[in-house]
Design a protein around this motif. Structure first.
Motif, PDB file in Angstrom:
ATOM      1  N   LYS A 166      18.095   8.394  -8.778  1.00 24.59           N
ATOM      2  CA  LYS A 166      17.807   9.394  -7.754  1.00 24.59           C
ATOM      3  C   LYS A 166      17.637   8.771  -6.373  1.00 24.59           C
ATOM      4  CE  LYS A 166      15.467  12.545 -10.942  1.00 24.59           C
ATOM      5  NZ  LYS A 166      14.160  13.143 -11.325  1.00 24.59           N
ATOM      6  N   GLU A 167      17.550   7.427  -6.305  1.00 20.18           N
ATOM      7  CA  GLU A 167      17.387   6.732  -5.036  1.00 20.18           C
ATOM      8  C   GLU A 167      16.158   7.242  -4.285  1.00 20.18           C
ATOM      9  OE1 GLU A 167      19.089   4.076  -3.887  1.00 20.18           O
ATOM     10  OE2 GLU A 167      20.082   4.078  -5.819  1.00 20.18           O
ATOM     11  N   GLU A 168      15.048   7.374  -4.999  1.00 22.08           N
ATOM     12  CA  GLU A 168      13.817   7.850  -4.388  1.00 22.08           C
ATOM     13  C   GLU A 168      13.313   6.844  -3.361  1.00 22.08           C
ATOM     14  OE1 GLU A 168       9.296   9.118  -5.779  1.00 22.08           O
ATOM     15  OE2 GLU A 168      10.754   8.336  -7.204  1.00 22.08           O
ATOM     16  N   GLU A 169      12.932   7.307  -2.201  1.00 20.58           N
ATOM     17  CA  GLU A 169      12.422   6.425  -1.166  1.00 20.58           C
ATOM     18  C   GLU A 169      10.952   6.108  -1.431  1.00 20.58           C
ATOM     19  OE1 GLU A 169      14.286   5.011   1.060  1.00 20.58           O
ATOM     20  OE2 GLU A 169      16.021   6.094   0.298  1.00 20.58           O
ATOM     21  N   ALA A 170      10.462   5.034  -0.792  1.00 24.79           N
ATOM     22  CA  ALA A 170       9.070   4.647  -0.970  1.00 24.79           C
ATOM     23  C   ALA A 170       8.144   5.755  -0.483  1.00 24.79           C
ATOM     24  CB  ALA A 170       8.799   3.350  -0.200  1.00 24.79           C
ATOM     25  N   PHE A 171       7.121   6.003  -1.281  1.00 21.04           N
ATOM     26  CA  PHE A 171       6.145   7.032  -0.927  1.00 21.04           C
ATOM     27  C   PHE A 171       5.123   6.467   0.054  1.00 21.04           C
ATOM     28  CE2 PHE A 171       1.838   8.594  -1.644  1.00 21.04           C
ATOM     29  CZ  PHE A 171       1.997   9.925  -1.300  1.00 21.04           C
ATOM     30  N   VAL A 172       4.857   7.190   1.119  1.00 21.88           N
ATOM     31  CA  VAL A 172       3.838   6.792   2.081  1.00 21.88           C
ATOM     32  C   VAL A 172       2.921   7.981   2.325  1.00 21.88           C
ATOM     33  CG1 VAL A 172       3.351   5.968   4.412  1.00 21.88           C
ATOM     34  CG2 VAL A 172       5.382   5.137   3.204  1.00 21.88           C
ATOM     35  N   SER A 173       1.627   7.798   2.091  1.00 24.46           N
ATOM     36  CA  SER A 173       0.664   8.867   2.308  1.00 24.46           C
ATOM     37  C   SER A 173       0.582   9.194   3.799  1.00 24.46           C
ATOM     38  CB  SER A 173      -0.719   8.437   1.803  1.00 24.46           C
ATOM     39  OG  SER A 173      -1.722   9.278   2.318  1.00 24.46           O
ATOM     40  N   PRO A 174       0.615  10.467   4.182  1.00 26.32           N
ATOM     41  CA  PRO A 174       0.492  10.832   5.595  1.00 26.32           C
ATOM     42  C   PRO A 174      -0.878  10.485   6.171  1.00 26.32           C
ATOM     43  CG  PRO A 174       0.419  12.790   4.187  1.00 26.32           C
ATOM     44  CD  PRO A 174       0.800  11.640   3.316  1.00 26.32           C
TER      45      PRO A 174
ATOM     46  N   GLY B 129       7.847  -0.760  -1.359  1.00 30.97           N
ATOM     47  CA  GLY B 129       8.204  -1.661  -0.275  1.00 30.97           C
ATOM     48  C   GLY B 129       7.687  -1.160   1.069  1.00 30.97           C
ATOM     49  N   GLY B 130       7.418  -2.091   1.983  1.00 26.79           N
ATOM     50  CA  GLY B 130       7.092  -1.721   3.351  1.00 26.79           C
ATOM     51  C   GLY B 130       5.627  -1.492   3.659  1.00 26.79           C
ATOM     52  N   TYR B 131       4.720  -1.761   2.726  1.00 27.39           N
ATOM     53  CA  TYR B 131       3.285  -1.628   2.990  1.00 27.39           C
ATOM     54  C   TYR B 131       2.738  -2.941   3.572  1.00 27.39           C
ATOM     55  CZ  TYR B 131       3.122   2.698   0.264  1.00 27.39           C
ATOM     56  OH  TYR B 131       3.313   3.983  -0.194  1.00 27.39           O
ATOM     57  N   ASP B 132       1.611  -2.833   4.229  1.00 29.56           N
ATOM     58  CA  ASP B 132       0.964  -4.006   4.805  1.00 29.56           C
ATOM     59  C   ASP B 132      -0.009  -4.598   3.793  1.00 29.56           C
ATOM     60  OD1 ASP B 132      -0.239  -5.962   6.289  1.00 29.56           O
ATOM     61  OD2 ASP B 132      -1.190  -4.605   7.745  1.00 29.56           O
ATOM     62  N   THR B 133       0.375  -5.700   3.174  1.00 22.41           N
ATOM     63  CA  THR B 133      -0.495  -6.357   2.194  1.00 22.41           C
ATOM     64  C   THR B 133      -0.988  -7.709   2.713  1.00 22.41           C
ATOM     65  OG1 THR B 133       1.516  -7.157   1.089  1.00 22.41           O
ATOM     66  CG2 THR B 133       0.458  -5.198   0.166  1.00 22.41           C
ATOM     67  N   SER B 134      -0.975  -7.878   4.032  1.00 22.70           N
ATOM     68  CA  SER B 134      -1.469  -9.121   4.628  1.00 22.70           C
ATOM     69  C   SER B 134      -2.974  -9.290   4.373  1.00 22.70           C
ATOM     70  CB  SER B 134      -1.186  -9.142   6.131  1.00 22.70           C
ATOM     71  OG  SER B 134      -1.816  -8.040   6.782  1.00 22.70           O
ATOM     72  N   PHE B 135      -3.643  -8.189   4.070  1.00 23.95           N
ATOM     73  CA  PHE B 135      -5.065  -8.214   3.741  1.00 23.95           C
ATOM     74  C   PHE B 135      -5.332  -9.036   2.488  1.00 23.95           C
ATOM     75  CE2 PHE B 135      -8.496  -6.180   1.225  1.00 23.95           C
ATOM     76  CZ  PHE B 135      -9.565  -6.327   2.103  1.00 23.95           C
TER      77      PHE B 135
ATOM     78  N   GLY C  10      -1.015   6.045   5.334  1.00 25.55           N
ATOM     79  CA  GLY C  10       0.116   5.318   5.904  1.00 25.55           C
ATOM     80  C   GLY C  10       0.533   4.123   5.078  1.00 25.55           C
ATOM     81  N   THR C  11       0.931   3.058   5.765  1.00 24.13           N
ATOM     82  CA  THR C  11       1.403   1.854   5.078  1.00 24.13           C
ATOM     83  C   THR C  11       0.325   0.777   5.006  1.00 24.13           C
ATOM     84  OG1 THR C  11       2.327   0.986   7.147  1.00 24.13           O
ATOM     85  CG2 THR C  11       3.810   2.266   5.729  1.00 24.13           C
ATOM     86  N   SER C  12      -0.927   1.181   5.102  1.00 24.38           N
ATOM     87  CA  SER C  12      -2.044   0.240   5.027  1.00 24.38           C
ATOM     88  C   SER C  12      -2.221  -0.277   3.599  1.00 24.38           C
ATOM     89  CB  SER C  12      -3.344   0.930   5.471  1.00 24.38           C
ATOM     90  OG  SER C  12      -3.661   1.980   4.550  1.00 24.38           O
ATOM     91  N   TYR C  13      -3.138  -1.224   3.445  1.00 23.80           N
ATOM     92  CA  TYR C  13      -3.472  -1.716   2.101  1.00 23.80           C
ATOM     93  C   TYR C  13      -3.985  -0.573   1.232  1.00 23.80           C
ATOM     94  CZ  TYR C  13      -6.185  -3.827  -1.653  1.00 23.80           C
ATOM     95  OH  TYR C  13      -6.713  -4.140  -2.885  1.00 23.80           O
ATOM     96  N   ASP C  14      -4.843   0.276   1.801  1.00 25.57           N
ATOM     97  CA  ASP C  14      -5.345   1.423   1.040  1.00 25.57           C
ATOM     98  C   ASP C  14      -4.211   2.357   0.632  1.00 25.57           C
ATOM     99  OD1 ASP C  14      -7.993   0.660   1.011  1.00 25.57           O
ATOM    100  OD2 ASP C  14      -8.501   1.748   2.845  1.00 25.57           O
ATOM    101  N   GLY C  15      -3.251   2.546   1.550  1.00 30.65           N
ATOM    102  CA  GLY C  15      -2.094   3.367   1.212  1.00 30.65           C
ATOM    103  C   GLY C  15      -1.302   2.767   0.068  1.00 30.65           C
ATOM    104  N   PHE C  16      -1.171   1.439   0.076  1.00 25.66           N
ATOM    105  CA  PHE C  16      -0.445   0.725  -0.977  1.00 25.66           C
ATOM    106  C   PHE C  16      -1.116   0.894  -2.335  1.00 25.66           C
ATOM    107  CE2 PHE C  16      -0.335  -3.325  -3.410  1.00 25.66           C
ATOM    108  CZ  PHE C  16       1.002  -3.302  -3.793  1.00 25.66           C
ATOM    109  N   LYS C  17      -2.424   0.616  -2.389  1.00 25.92           N
ATOM    110  CA  LYS C  17      -3.093   0.648  -3.691  1.00 25.92           C
ATOM    111  C   LYS C  17      -3.205   2.068  -4.236  1.00 25.92           C
ATOM    112  CE  LYS C  17      -7.996   0.584  -2.252  1.00 25.92           C
ATOM    113  NZ  LYS C  17      -8.452   1.702  -3.124  1.00 25.92           N
ATOM    114  N   GLU C  18      -3.361   3.046  -3.362  1.00 21.48           N
ATOM    115  CA  GLU C  18      -3.458   4.425  -3.842  1.00 21.48           C
ATOM    116  C   GLU C  18      -2.092   4.947  -4.308  1.00 21.48           C
ATOM    117  OE1 GLU C  18      -6.212   5.940  -4.537  1.00 21.48           O
ATOM    118  OE2 GLU C  18      -7.308   4.211  -3.736  1.00 21.48           O
TER     119      GLU C  18
END
Length: 228
Positions: A65-73, A211-217, A76-84
């Motif tokens: 289906k070529e689903e794109e990465a999910f990003v919470s509005p 892909g594309g989240y900020d995991t520098s934390f 966003g692309t924060s660490y919290d967004g990544f883990k959730e």
């Protein structure tokens, strides 16, 4: 003269009989050969791949289906967004979930992984009933995986592997799914050595989906342990 003619007819008779008999034998033999061949070719049990370790790259339905990465509005692309986002994929964010294979909690940990990060012997109920501990376990596991994959992150981020842009968060998500060793093999083989879990989810899918989240934390730690 009559006797010669009689003998000639007799020889022709016996010759014809031999020819007919030989033809009959050949016909019967042919039928038996075809029957044997047909029966033999229908038995494919010796070609079964049951129980073999098969490595191949094949998309699951989500890949197709070529689903794109999910990003919470909100996150966003924060660490919290990544883990959730990862937690939602794993368990719908439920700290109490135990799946049919025995994986526990919001992030679906196996007992082996829990032991690696300092939670060996913890009871199922103690782990499931402690959301704060589950969050610490998730972070500790990320730290350990980031250390194991530090060189591969350096070499691979920014490249495209198996049709997916490689990012650090994608690598860490895939390591949560498959373990850092499997992700290392996947990246170093150019996406040839694949992995799929019991539900058919692949490394490729997790690398794309997260892909594309900020995991520098996340700080790489060789022997990361949960502090209780």
């Amino acid at each position: 003269m009559a006797r010669g003619i009689f003998n000639g007819h007799l020889e022709i008779f016996y010759m014809t009989k031999r020819i007919v008999g030989l033809s009959t034998l050949l016909t019967i033999g042919g039928i038996l050969l075809v029957s044997f061949t047909t029966e033999k070719s229908a038995d494919l049990s010796s070609y079964s791949t049951a129980g073999l370790d098969l490595y191949y790259v094949a998309p699951n339905f989500n890949d197709i289906k070529e689903e794109e990465a999910f990003v919470s509005p909100v996150l966003g692309t924060s660490y919290d967004g990544f883990k959730e986002a990862l937690a939602f994929k794993e368990s719908r964010g439920d700290y109490q979930v135990v799946n049919q294979f025995g994986y526990l909690g919001k992030y679906q940990f196996g007992k082996g992984t829990l032991a690696l990060i300092g939670l060996k012997g913890i009871s199922k109920n103690d782990f499931l009933g402690n959301p704060a501990l589950q969050e610490k376990a998730f972070y500790a596991n990320l730290c350990r995986n980031k250390w194991v994959l530090r060189r591969d992150i350096k070499w691979s981020v920014g490249k495209r592997v198996n049709g997916v842009d490689v990012t650090e968060s994608g690598i860490l998500a895939a390591a949560h799914l498959a373990g850092p060793g499997a992700v290392k093999k996947y990246l170093r083989s150019g996406g040839v050595e694949g992995f799929a879990d019991a539900f058919g989810t692949t490394i490729r899918y997790y690398m794309k989906r997260f892909g594309g989240y900020d995991t520098s934390f996340v700080v790489p730690v060789k022997r990361a342990k949960v502090k209780r």
